[in-house]
Structures are given as structure tokens and as C-alpha cells.
Design an enzyme around this catalytic site. Structure first.
Site, PDB file in Angstrom:
ATOM      1  N   TYR A 147       7.598   8.158  16.530  1.00 51.95           N
ATOM      2  CA  TYR A 147       7.806   7.887  15.104  1.00 51.95           C
ATOM      3  C   TYR A 147       8.864   8.835  14.529  1.00 51.95           C
ATOM      4  O   TYR A 147       9.769   8.403  13.797  1.00 51.95           O
ATOM      5  CB  TYR A 147       6.477   8.073  14.386  1.00 51.95           C
ATOM      6  CG  TYR A 147       6.493   7.833  12.893  1.00 51.95           C
ATOM      7  CD1 TYR A 147       6.414   6.538  12.377  1.00 51.95           C
ATOM      8  CD2 TYR A 147       6.544   8.891  11.992  1.00 51.95           C
ATOM      9  CE1 TYR A 147       6.396   6.313  11.009  1.00 51.95           C
ATOM     10  CE2 TYR A 147       6.528   8.680  10.619  1.00 51.95           C
ATOM     11  CZ  TYR A 147       6.453   7.383  10.133  1.00 51.95           C
ATOM     12  OH  TYR A 147       6.437   7.178   8.771  1.00 51.95           O
ATOM     13  N   SER A 180       0.841  -1.208   0.000  1.00 50.51           N
ATOM     14  CA  SER A 180       0.000   0.000   0.000  1.00 50.51           C
ATOM     15  C   SER A 180       0.867   1.246   0.000  1.00 50.51           C
ATOM     16  O   SER A 180       2.085   1.183   0.209  1.00 50.51           O
ATOM     17  CB  SER A 180      -0.922   0.018   1.236  1.00 50.51           C
ATOM     18  OG  SER A 180      -0.167   0.151   2.426  1.00 50.51           O
ATOM     19  N   SER A 233      10.967  10.646   7.258  1.00 46.25           N
ATOM     20  CA  SER A 233       9.820  11.550   7.390  1.00 46.25           C
ATOM     21  C   SER A 233      10.314  12.930   7.785  1.00 46.25           C
ATOM     22  O   SER A 233      11.308  13.065   8.505  1.00 46.25           O
ATOM     23  CB  SER A 233       8.865  11.012   8.461  1.00 46.25           C
ATOM     24  OG  SER A 233       7.973  12.012   8.889  1.00 46.25           O
ATOM     25  N   LYS A 267      12.574   8.040  12.917  1.00 45.44           N
ATOM     26  CA  LYS A 267      12.985   8.523  11.606  1.00 45.44           C
ATOM     27  C   LYS A 267      14.312   9.286  11.679  1.00 45.44           C
ATOM     28  O   LYS A 267      15.102   9.269  10.735  1.00 45.44           O
ATOM     29  CB  LYS A 267      11.882   9.395  10.992  1.00 45.44           C
ATOM     30  CG  LYS A 267      10.597   8.616  10.684  1.00 45.44           C
ATOM     31  CD  LYS A 267      10.879   7.465   9.722  1.00 45.44           C
ATOM     32  CE  LYS A 267       9.654   6.673   9.369  1.00 45.44           C
ATOM     33  NZ  LYS A 267       9.906   5.614   8.386  1.00 45.44           N
ATOM     34  N   ILE A 300       3.172   4.434  -0.398  1.00 43.01           N
ATOM     35  CA  ILE A 300       4.420   4.724  -1.114  1.00 43.01           C
ATOM     36  C   ILE A 300       5.100   3.441  -1.575  1.00 43.01           C
ATOM     37  O   ILE A 300       5.648   3.369  -2.684  1.00 43.01           O
ATOM     38  CB  ILE A 300       5.362   5.548  -0.214  1.00 43.01           C
ATOM     39  CG1 ILE A 300       4.753   6.929   0.043  1.00 43.01           C
ATOM     40  CG2 ILE A 300       6.747   5.693  -0.848  1.00 43.01           C
ATOM     41  CD1 ILE A 300       5.458   7.725   1.133  1.00 43.01           C
TER      42      ILE A 300
END
Length: 320
Positions: free
Chosen positions: A202, A50, A176, A206, A52
């Protein structure tokens, strides 16, 4: 997160990370960069069913590349594979089922992969895990860290021998823009201290990916490493974990194909590897991995300490 970092990041996002920003900057892209055949080259893409990851798999499949889709959900993976095969006409698409939050399973997967396949040209670490509350896996590891950081470390580390003996090897990690507000925190890798904020955890993961990319690039000069920010993209991860942001920004979010553009460019173009290894990219350009005056730089000593911690942790879960 400081008020300055928050404000500076959001302003930067509105001007650089949106669909409109992509449409503007893409006018300067060199079309022939992507006019290349990938026949005979193999690509491993995590989270390829799903968003990217799927858009990347589709684009590379259309260029004739062999795709190894590493996915958690078998039904969704097989459905995505069927769609990619149908649209691309490429049958060299293989599904591998793996939950990246299960650390020992990551080790077992890469060992079996190396026994079965003798070449891997490109590893694309795309899968992302954003939790709304702190959860640990069966091994006692916080799930976001296990999936976004430790699994990425193990996949890169363990597949380096296979990559090094393959022509033009590359490792691309999808990071991100959230990492711009985070400084590396080696002392709290599993978010055990303080209030748990899934979005910030998160973002910290990253940031760790950026440091990993820089350090692996120094240690393995025969492989081209890169890490990139896809912009603000309309993906299931964002919709599920950040519903308010997704709802308010929906019209400005990039499509998965737009988010995947730089991933594909880094994976297939000759132009990409003319840039130094270990760099951070945004919209096909080397970009700064830090906001101005945001004090998110870590020292070389801290970066090396982080890699040492990751090495020890990874080894502790390696099957014997």
C-alpha cells in the site's frame, strides 16, 4: 524497511499526523479560504461512501457543488448519498458503481462518463485498497496495484480532455504518510518478488501516486495537480487492514472530517492553486515527500520509466 526509516517515520507521525497535531496546526488555517460557493462546479470523488471520501463529499455538497460519487458497494453508496442530500440540502449528488480493482471496467466507466457529462472541474482520487495477502483480479493484476495505482492512472489520463475544457480544473490524490518509507520500485510493481506485506505494498502504491502527480503536472500545465497526506485517520481501511495500529492509536487518530480538511481546501480554495502544480501537501501546506536521509528519491529517468510502464499497461486493458 530500514530501522532508521521506521523510527523516523513513527516519530514524525506522532508529532505531525495525529489528531492533536491537527488541532494545533489548524489554529493557523485561514477560515475564509473555504468560504466559497461551488455552485456550477462538478466533482468526482472515488470511495465517497465512507471515511475521508464521504467527509469530502459532504463538505463540497454543502457548498453547492455537483458530486459524482464513485463507489464499489451500491447499498452503502446510496445510503451515504441519502445522508449527504439530507444534511446538505443538495440534490445534485450522483452515484456511480465501479470496482477499481477491475481495470477494464475503469476504462468502460470513464468512457461512458465522458459521453454523458460534458464537464468535470475536479477529480479526487480518494479510494484506497489495502490487502492482507496477495490477490489478483480476473485480469491477472495484483489488486492493490490495480486499484491504488493503475485505476488512478487510467482515471486521470482518460479524464484529462474533459478536465482541460472545464474552468479551473484540479486533480487531487489522497496518498499516505506510509509512502515516506518507500522508494519507487518500477521493477516490482505487482509485488511478485519477495514476501508480500500488504501495508508496505500500500505504501509503495502511495509513492507511485506521488510520482504520477509530479509527472502529470509537468505534462499538463493547464490542470492543477496535487497529492496529499491526510494524517493518521480513523477510517474503515485502517481499522480492517491494520487492527493493531488502529487499536493502539485510536485515541490519537484524526476524524474523517479532519483528514478531509486538506482535500477540501485543495479542491475549493483559491489559495490552494497559488501553489505550484504537482506538489505534496500536508495540513494545507506544501510538504516534503521524503524523510531526511531516508534515500527514497528516484531519478527523473526512473520516474519517466514508471510512467511509460503505466501507459503501456493501461493501454493493454483498454477496450477497443
Amino acid at each position: 524497511m530500514s530501522l532508521y526509516r521506521n523510527s523516523a517515520w513513527f516519530l514524525k507521525g506522532l508529532t505531525e499526523f495525529t489528531k492533536g497535531a491537527f488541532l494545533s496546526v489548524s489554529k493557523n488555517f485561514v477560515e475564509k479560504d473555504l468560504e466559497t460557493s461551488m455552485a456550477g462546479r462538478s466533482f468526482m470523488i472515488t470511495g465517497a461512501n465512507s471515511g475521508i471520501g464521504k467527509a469530502t463529499a459532504m463538505a463540497v455538497a454543502k457548498k453547492g457543488g455537483t458530486i459524482h460519487m464513485v463507489c464499489r458497494n451500491k447499498d452503502k453508496a446510496e445510503e451515504a448519498r441519502a445522508e449527504i442530500v439530507k444534511e446538505s440540502g443538495n440534490k445534485e449528488i450522483y452515484v456511480h458503481i465501479l470496482d477499481l480493482t477491475e481495470t477494464k471496467k475503469v476504462w468502460e466507466f470513464e468512457e461512458s462518463f465522458k459521453k454523458k457529462y460534458k464537464t468535470l472541474n475536479v477529480l479526487i482520487n480518494n479510494a484506497g485498497c489495502m490487502m492482507t495477502k496477495r490477490e489478483v483480479n480476473g485480469e491477472g493484476l495484483e489488486k492493490s496495484f490495480a486499484s491504488n495505482s493503475l485505476a488512478v492512472y487510467i482515471l486521470i489520463k482518460s479524464l484529462i480532455p474533459l478536465l482541460e475544457k472545464s474552468p479551473d480544473p484540479r486533480v487531487i490524490t489522497v496518498s499516505s504518510g506510509g509512502m515516506l518509507v518507500q522508494k519507487l520500485r518500477t521493477g516490482n510493481l505487482q509485488s511478485q518478488r519477495g514476501r508480500y506485506d500488504g501495508t508496505m505494498v500500500y505504501a509503495q502504491n502511495k509513492r507511485q501516486q506521488v510520482v504520477m502527480t509530479e509527472q502529470f503536472a509537468k505534462a499538463h500545465p493547464s490542470i492543477h495537480f496535487s497529492v496529499m497526506h491526510p494524517g493518521w485517520v480513523d477510517t474503515p481501511t485502517i481499522a480492517n487492514a491494520m487492527p493493531d495500529f488502529h487499536s493502539s492509536m485510536k485515541e490519537r487518530l484524526r476524524t474523517p472530517e479532519q483528514g478531509a480538511d486538506t482535500v477540501v481546501w485543495l479542491a475549493v480554495s483559491e489559495a490552494a492553486v497559488k501553489n505550484p502544480s504537482g506538489r505534496f501537501f500536508q495540513d494545507r501546506q506544501v510538504a516534503s515527500a521524503h524523510l531526511p536521509l531516508a534515500w527514497t528519491h528516484s531519478s527523473q529517468l526512473e520516474d519517466q520509466k514508471f510512467m511509460s510502464v503505466m501507459e503501456d499497461l493501461a493501454k493493454s486493458f483498454q477496450p477497443h
